[in-house]
Design a protein around this motif. Structure first.
Motif, PDB file in Angstrom:
ATOM      1  N   HIS A   1      -7.807   2.219   0.648  1.00 45.59           N
ATOM      2  CA  HIS A   1      -6.863   3.330   0.515  1.00 45.59           C
ATOM      3  C   HIS A   1      -6.990   4.015  -0.838  1.00 45.59           C
ATOM      4  O   HIS A   1      -6.702   5.217  -0.966  1.00 45.59           O
ATOM      5  CB  HIS A   1      -5.426   2.851   0.742  1.00 45.59           C
ATOM      6  CG  HIS A   1      -4.864   2.002  -0.358  1.00 45.59           C
ATOM      7  ND1 HIS A   1      -4.076   2.519  -1.360  1.00 45.59           N
ATOM      8  CD2 HIS A   1      -4.973   0.674  -0.607  1.00 45.59           C
ATOM      9  CE1 HIS A   1      -3.718   1.540  -2.180  1.00 45.59           C
ATOM     10  NE2 HIS A   1      -4.247   0.415  -1.753  1.00 45.59           N
TER      11      HIS A   1
ATOM     12  N   GLN B   1       0.809  -1.218   0.000  1.00 47.44           N
ATOM     13  CA  GLN B   1       0.000   0.000   0.000  1.00 47.44           C
ATOM     14  C   GLN B   1       0.840   1.266   0.000  1.00 47.44           C
ATOM     15  O   GLN B   1       0.377   2.315  -0.446  1.00 47.44           O
ATOM     16  CB  GLN B   1      -0.943   0.007   1.215  1.00 47.44           C
ATOM     17  CG  GLN B   1      -2.100  -0.958   1.109  1.00 47.44           C
ATOM     18  CD  GLN B   1      -3.144  -0.736   2.189  1.00 47.44           C
ATOM     19  OE1 GLN B   1      -3.203   0.334   2.816  1.00 47.44           O
ATOM     20  NE2 GLN B   1      -3.970  -1.730   2.422  1.00 47.44           N
TER      21      GLN B   1
ATOM     22  N   ARG C   1      -7.369   8.101  -1.608  1.00 44.31           N
ATOM     23  CA  ARG C   1      -6.412   8.783  -2.480  1.00 44.31           C
ATOM     24  C   ARG C   1      -7.147   9.523  -3.616  1.00 44.31           C
ATOM     25  O   ARG C   1      -6.802  10.661  -3.953  1.00 44.31           O
ATOM     26  CB  ARG C   1      -5.431   7.773  -3.080  1.00 44.31           C
ATOM     27  CG  ARG C   1      -4.475   7.136  -2.102  1.00 44.31           C
ATOM     28  CD  ARG C   1      -3.682   6.040  -2.816  1.00 44.31           C
ATOM     29  NE  ARG C   1      -2.979   5.157  -1.913  1.00 44.31           N
ATOM     30  CZ  ARG C   1      -1.723   5.310  -1.516  1.00 44.31           C
ATOM     31  NH1 ARG C   1      -1.021   6.350  -1.941  1.00 44.31           N
ATOM     32  NH2 ARG C   1      -1.165   4.435  -0.708  1.00 44.31           N
TER      33      ARG C   1
END
Length: 297
Positions: free
Chosen positions: A242, A203, A246
């Motif tokens: 995630h 990640q 973003r």
């Protein structure tokens, strides 16, 4: 005898076949890899044949490009796809000739977009993107699909390159275009940049910021072109939490306050239908719509 409706989500990686009841509840659902056209289509026909006596209509949402113009000689065909062996295949015709029911034919992302509007009560304007092995989007305004001569192909719009891609002279993986959204942000672009399959990339890798930069550009394009109430990002790439964070951050920076939009956590979201079932729900509804129209003739 209960009325049933058929759904085929014909993807470039897998076919998902389902049968549902009048409340659009799934009776049976199966999936199998997209192999050669005739092998895959034969498996599809075999599945729906088991329910032939009860089926009222079937909707197909297919990967593309496809011909969705009913007046065209190649209506129902997969056309100039990069998927090997599938160009100029009469997907609709090969299936429809085996059944005496009406069919609805559209793109897989249109089916997903339609399903999402059903799942989000009161939403009439929505854009649905799938970010997976390819990129496509379906847009709905006031309950109607957007399209003219054919369906939209937003995966092949050109986007400004991320500085990392400029430095590395990376122009994407699309066999048709250098620098298009699909070639730069679909799943295969991750492995092309890193040599590692996307699901195995950590990640904290900077490649996720590169990819989310392009996906955020897609959200900006949807905003300025369609002014939707909601933008939904589906597909395997967006299954990671995630990525959604973003994309929201980069979207906010890129839009730079130019237009009023809802709270970004409610505006840029992942599917409301669990298990990647948006297309199935949408297809059930489209199959019912075409069956109702056919019965009134």
């Amino acid at each position: 005898m209960a009325k049933l409706y058929g759904s085929l989500e014909a993807g470039g990686t897998k076919f998902v076949c389902a049968v549902g009841d009048e409340k659009f509840q799934v009776i049976e659902k199966t999936q199998f890899p997209t192999t050669t056209p005739y092998e895959t289509i034969d498996r599809t026909i075999e599945f729906f044949k088991r329910y032939e006596d009860q089926l009222e209509g079937i909707a197909i949402g297919s990967f593309g490009p496809i011909d969705v113009d009913p007046n065209s000689e190649t209506y129902g065909f997969v056309t100039s796809t990069p998927k090997p062996h599938w160009s100029n295949i009469d997907l609709l015709g090969l299936i429809a000739k085996e059944f005496n029911v009406p069919f609805y034919f559209t793109t897989d992302v249109n089916s997903s977009a339609y399903g999402e509007t059903l799942a989000r009560k009161g939403v009439k304007s929505l854009v649905y993107y799938t970010i997976g092995t390819g990129i496509g989007a379906g847009a709905i305004q006031n309950g109607e699909f957007i399209g003219g001569l054919g369906h939209t192909e937003v995966g092949h719009v050109y986007v400004p390159l991320h500085p990392n891609d400029v430095a590395n002279e990376f122009n994407g993986t699309c066999p048709f275009h250098r620098g298009c959204l699909e070639g730069l942000a679909a799943g295969p672009s991750l492995e092309a940049r890193t040599g590692i399959r996307g699901e195995l990339i950590e990640q904290n890798s900077e490649v996720w910021d590169v990819q989310s930069y392009y996906i955020a550009q897609a959200a900006v394009q949807a905003t300025v072109l369609y002014r939707p109430e909601v933008i939904v990002f589906g597909g395997g790439v967006m299954g990671q939490e995630h990525m959604l964070r973003r994309v929201r951050e980069k979207f906010t920076a890129l839009l730079n306050g130019y237009l009023p939009v809802p709270d970004v956590t409610e505006y840029i979201v992942t599917p409301a239908v669990s298990g990647n079932g948006s297309a199935t729900l949408g297809n059930f509804a489209l199959a019912k719509d075409v069956a109702d129209k056919y019965s009134r003739k």
